[in-house]
Design an enzyme around this catalytic site. Sequence first.
Site, PDB file in Angstrom:
ATOM      1  N   HIS A  71     138.530  15.536 -35.372  1.00 38.10           N
ATOM      2  CA  HIS A  71     137.172  15.059 -35.930  1.00 38.10           C
ATOM      3  C   HIS A  71     136.848  13.369 -35.976  1.00 38.10           C
ATOM      4  O   HIS A  71     135.615  13.064 -36.256  1.00 38.10           O
ATOM      5  CB  HIS A  71     137.261  15.485 -37.599  1.00 38.10           C
ATOM      6  N   TYR A 116     132.908   8.456 -45.481  1.00 31.53           N
ATOM      7  CA  TYR A 116     133.222  10.071 -45.007  1.00 31.53           C
ATOM      8  C   TYR A 116     132.365  10.870 -44.125  1.00 31.53           C
ATOM      9  O   TYR A 116     131.175  10.432 -44.656  1.00 31.53           O
ATOM     10  CB  TYR A 116     133.777  10.712 -46.267  1.00 31.53           C
ATOM     11  N   ASN A 164     128.286  18.395 -39.682  1.00 28.21           N
ATOM     12  CA  ASN A 164     127.516  17.683 -41.072  1.00 28.21           C
ATOM     13  C   ASN A 164     127.469  16.029 -41.182  1.00 28.21           C
ATOM     14  O   ASN A 164     126.592  15.510 -41.571  1.00 28.21           O
ATOM     15  CB  ASN A 164     128.618  17.978 -42.413  1.00 28.21           C
TER      16      ASN A 164
END
Length: 212
Positions: A71, A116, A164
């Site tokens: 990721h 994040y 996201n």
Amino acid sequence: MLSAVFSPNNSSSYISNSRIEIPPFFRKHATSSRLWVSASLPEMKEVKTEYTPWLIAGLGNPGNKYHGTRHNIGFGMIDCISQAEGILMNTIQSKALVGIGSIGEVPILLVKPQTYMNFSGESVGPLAAYYQVPLRHILLVYDEMTLPNGVLRLQPKGGHVHHNGVKSVMQHLDGRREFPRFCIGVGNPPGTMDMRAYLLQKFSPLDRRQST
């Protein structure tokens, strides 16, 4: 202005009306597709060309816990560009680690949001506004599960496809989607492995070789 066109292997060699500009680093290192470059330069010798800055944002999660995971491959790409081009990542601005420099004569902002992944837009949106970077010069670099490991895809625009980080960036760009993205394939989880666990897993030595 310098622009480039990626074309399928069976296409003829020409510059089409549908063009995607790509920043200098990616022009130098793009090898997976045919690439044609066109340049239009002012004829007057006294005219000084002004270059529009690029904002290249790699998406990922901050902290050693996530370093080297699938990721975080966007962060890894920003690190590679930073090292290759000598651009120091030494500025904190808009909740992001930022490197300010140039590639050739083109101004470059390298960005690693520290918010994040799911809140990446909180960095990219304000930085684009502050430095007056147009949508067409905001390049997102991120992991893509629909692509096999190590396969690259450069797109002029698109949706978030349930990513996201990309979704957050679009939200902070007033819902706009007309910005380029450089997707790096990480493949799908094997068997019944949980998707989140797969993305937050570090690359195996074999996967690492395939993705570099």
